[in-house]
Design an enzyme around this catalytic site. Structure first.
Site, PDB file in Angstrom:
ATOM      1  N   TYR A 161      59.649 -63.999 -70.825  1.00 25.36           N
ATOM      2  CA  TYR A 161      60.060 -63.542 -69.484  1.00 25.36           C
ATOM      3  C   TYR A 161      60.444 -62.065 -69.499  1.00 25.36           C
ATOM      4  O   TYR A 161      60.430 -61.417 -68.467  1.00 25.36           O
ATOM      5  CB  TYR A 161      61.249 -64.365 -68.964  1.00 25.36           C
ATOM      6  CG  TYR A 161      60.846 -65.550 -68.118  1.00 25.36           C
ATOM      7  CD1 TYR A 161      59.511 -65.908 -67.941  1.00 25.36           C
ATOM      8  CD2 TYR A 161      61.807 -66.318 -67.469  1.00 25.36           C
ATOM      9  CE1 TYR A 161      59.158 -66.999 -67.170  1.00 25.36           C
ATOM     10  CE2 TYR A 161      61.461 -67.406 -66.685  1.00 25.36           C
ATOM     11  CZ  TYR A 161      60.132 -67.752 -66.548  1.00 25.36           C
ATOM     12  OH  TYR A 161      59.794 -68.826 -65.778  1.00 25.36           O
ATOM     13  N   LYS A 233      60.661 -71.612 -83.231  1.00 26.23           N
ATOM     14  CA  LYS A 233      59.490 -71.497 -84.098  1.00 26.23           C
ATOM     15  C   LYS A 233      59.837 -70.481 -85.193  1.00 26.23           C
ATOM     16  O   LYS A 233      59.089 -69.545 -85.481  1.00 26.23           O
ATOM     17  CB  LYS A 233      58.301 -71.070 -83.228  1.00 26.23           C
ATOM     18  CG  LYS A 233      56.972 -71.066 -83.902  1.00 26.23           C
ATOM     19  CD  LYS A 233      56.448 -72.438 -84.250  1.00 26.23           C
ATOM     20  CE  LYS A 233      55.204 -72.311 -85.095  1.00 26.23           C
ATOM     21  NZ  LYS A 233      54.873 -73.528 -85.848  1.00 26.23           N
ATOM     22  N   ASP A 334      56.780 -77.183 -82.709  1.00 30.35           N
ATOM     23  CA  ASP A 334      55.602 -78.057 -82.733  1.00 30.35           C
ATOM     24  C   ASP A 334      55.993 -79.473 -83.163  1.00 30.35           C
ATOM     25  O   ASP A 334      55.514 -80.466 -82.605  1.00 30.35           O
ATOM     26  CB  ASP A 334      54.489 -77.501 -83.633  1.00 30.35           C
ATOM     27  CG  ASP A 334      55.026 -76.876 -84.893  1.00 30.35           C
ATOM     28  OD1 ASP A 334      55.495 -75.736 -84.832  1.00 30.35           O
ATOM     29  OD2 ASP A 334      55.015 -77.547 -85.934  1.00 30.35           O
TER      30      ASP A 334
END
Ligand code: NAP
Length: 480
Positions: A161, A233, A334
């Site tokens: 963003y 991540k 993930d």
């Protein structure tokens, strides 16, 4: 405060919600601005407002009532004022602190400011709050949808963003690539960035991370939830996503030490309980799966970690006390997308950077009946804007067909945020009762019939709202 915004006078007997001492002060007749929204926004707002008013009436018996105040954005604003987003709309929402909105069209051709971006920046709405809870009777693509009851706090101001991008082939992209390649050479790093690359940069800060995680932990503590999971991540993006994880843990230890335990600390304490007389190295082996192959310096670091943990919290968290604390853990993004399919019930509150949160909240919503059911809110410390996750679904506009549940549930979140918990509970209970009766809109009927369900009654948007209102009294009695 002005007496009118966009030339519309304020409701005569309403008062503004104020904020003092870290809390909202909500009068009995609060003025709450709403944006009806474009397309099906018109259908769902009409239906949702009836449900909100009925729930306030049932909860407070006429003592309290919302004074809804229309403010304008999107197509309606453009038609009336020649602007997609009048300044007055932003000012009204800032003044009254809380607003609820239907979806808005993104006009083709660009050139207009997005309301959501403008509000996020103006009001610093740093957390996107998305609870995802299954209601019995909803269609679902998974075998055990009842395991899903997760509240997602997605960071709302940074990461992609606040991302900066340069298009491939532009002088700016070339300059950044040259600069980066030069740095890589100086660092003797064999990597080089291809000259025909587009470039994107994503910032993640201590401030942005810690205020989000603080909100997630407070929510979990206030609502008796047992875990907060930091989803990142960080195995690949060590200094953005990995730091998000580290700063999250750091905040938990610094500000919520008595109430929380991290997953690693719980392993250390458990090992100590199983073998109270063992040395530090035995516990270090128990928490570090790579111990056998690890170099000496790394082993020393783990032993130090074990010692620091036992020195600081064995007294307050040891001898099983840690089992009563809020568990803070982390998962790689993930793997988390897999976990919500296979073991959703192990997760309760999730804090995550912006992009992971985007993927995760839609994937979770798909398990509980889809977009028509998924509520959302953009919240800051002193303001909140509540809205359904879905868009304007223009092909159904003004057909009295679409599912209003997402906006209705967003309203329930709004009442909860304001401390009118009795209203929020009645809305959720009456909605749950209606779905359990298999009285649903077209989207859910379609899925239920595909699943072979019988006795499904297809209702229009307005009739569905009517059914929820019918169920309100009974639902209210069951809540007490
Ligand atoms: P969409 O409006 O969310 O609709 C896509 C499909 O999702 C619909 O055709 C419908 O599927 C299903 N759906 C959405 N809302 C539903 C509801 N309440 N009940 C039942 N089914 C629902 O997405 P879009 O068509 O990509 O976007 C349309 C416009 O909305 C665009 O201008 C977009 O920019 C804007 N938008 C606004 C917001 C916002 O203001 N927050 C958010 C997203 C998109 P079926 O056709 O299969 O029944």
């Amino acid at each position: 405060m002005k007496s009118s915004y966009n030339h519309a006078p304020l409701p005569a007997d309403g008062q503004a919600i104020s904020f003092a001492g870290g809390r909202f002060q909500v009068p009995n007749h609060p003025i709450i601005p709403y944006i009806e929204g474009d397309g099906t926004g018109r259908d769902i707002w009409k239906a949702a407002r009836r449900v909100f008013d009925a729930a306030v009436e049932v909860a407070f018996g006429g003592e309290r009532r919302v004074r809804w105040y229309e403010v304008f954005a999107g197509e309606k604003a453009f038609r009336q004022f020649g602007e997609w987003l009048p300044e007055d709309t932003l000012e009204a929402i800032k003044t009254f602190r809380i607003a609820i909105k239907g979806p808005l069209t993104t006009p083709v051709g660009g050139g207009i400011r997005s309301l959501n971006v403008a509000l996020r920046q103006l009001l610093d709405l740093y957390a996107c709050w998305r609870p995802v809870q299954y209601l019995p009777g909803l269609p679902s693509p998974v075998k055990h949808p009842e395991k899903m009851n997760i509240v997602i706090f997605r960071e709302n101001t940074e990461d992609v963003y606040a991302g900066i991008e340069w298009r491939e082939g532009t002088p700016q992209a070339q300059r950044v690539i040259e600069w980066l390649n030069e740095r890589l050479r100086e660092d003797k790093n064999p990597k080089q960035i291809r000259r025909d690359s587009g470039i994107g940069i994503k910032p993640i800060s201590v401030t942005g991370t810690q205020r989000l995680v603080r909100r997630g932990i407070r929510y979990a503590l206030d609502h008796g939830r047992k875990t907060v999971t930091l989803v990142h991540k960080g195995n690949i993006m060590k200094f953005t996503e990995g730091s998000f994880r580290d700063w999250g843990y750091e905040l938990a230890r610094r500000e919520f030490r008595r109430e929380t335990v991290t997953e690693r600390e719980s392993w250390i304490l458990e090992s100590k309980e199983r073998q109270p007389n063992a040395g530090l190295e035995v516990h270090a082996r128990a928490v570090e799966p790579g111990w056998e192959m690890a170099p000496e310096a790394f082993r020393r670091k783990i032993v130090e970690e074990v010692k620091a943990c036992l020195d600081s919290i064995e007294l307050t968290h040891g001898r099983g006390q840690w089992k009563t604390k809020l568990l803070i853990n982390d998962r790689i993004a993930d793997s988390m997308l897999q976990q919500i399919l296979t073991r959703a019930d192990e997760y309760e509150v999730v804090c995550t950077p912006n992009l992971n949160g985007d993927y995760l909240s839609d994937a979770c919503a798909a398990q509980i009946g889809g977009l028509g059911l998924a509520p959302g809110a953009n919240i800051g410390d002193e303001h909140g804007v509540f809205e359904a996750t879905h868009g304007t679904a223009p092909k159904y506009a003004d057909k009295d067909m679409i599912n209003p549940s997402a906006l209705i549930r967003s309203g329930a979140l709004m009442f909860e945020f304001l401390g009118w918990t009795k209203v929020a509970e009645r809305i959720e209970a009456a909605l749950a009762a209606t779905i359990a009766q298999r009285r649903v809109t077209y989207d859910l009927e379609r899925l239920l019939v595909m699943e072979g369900a019988t006795g499904v009654q297809r209702l229009s948007t307005s009739a569905f709202a009517g059914a929820i209102i019918e169920n309100m009294q009974v639902a209210s009695a069951t809540i007490g």
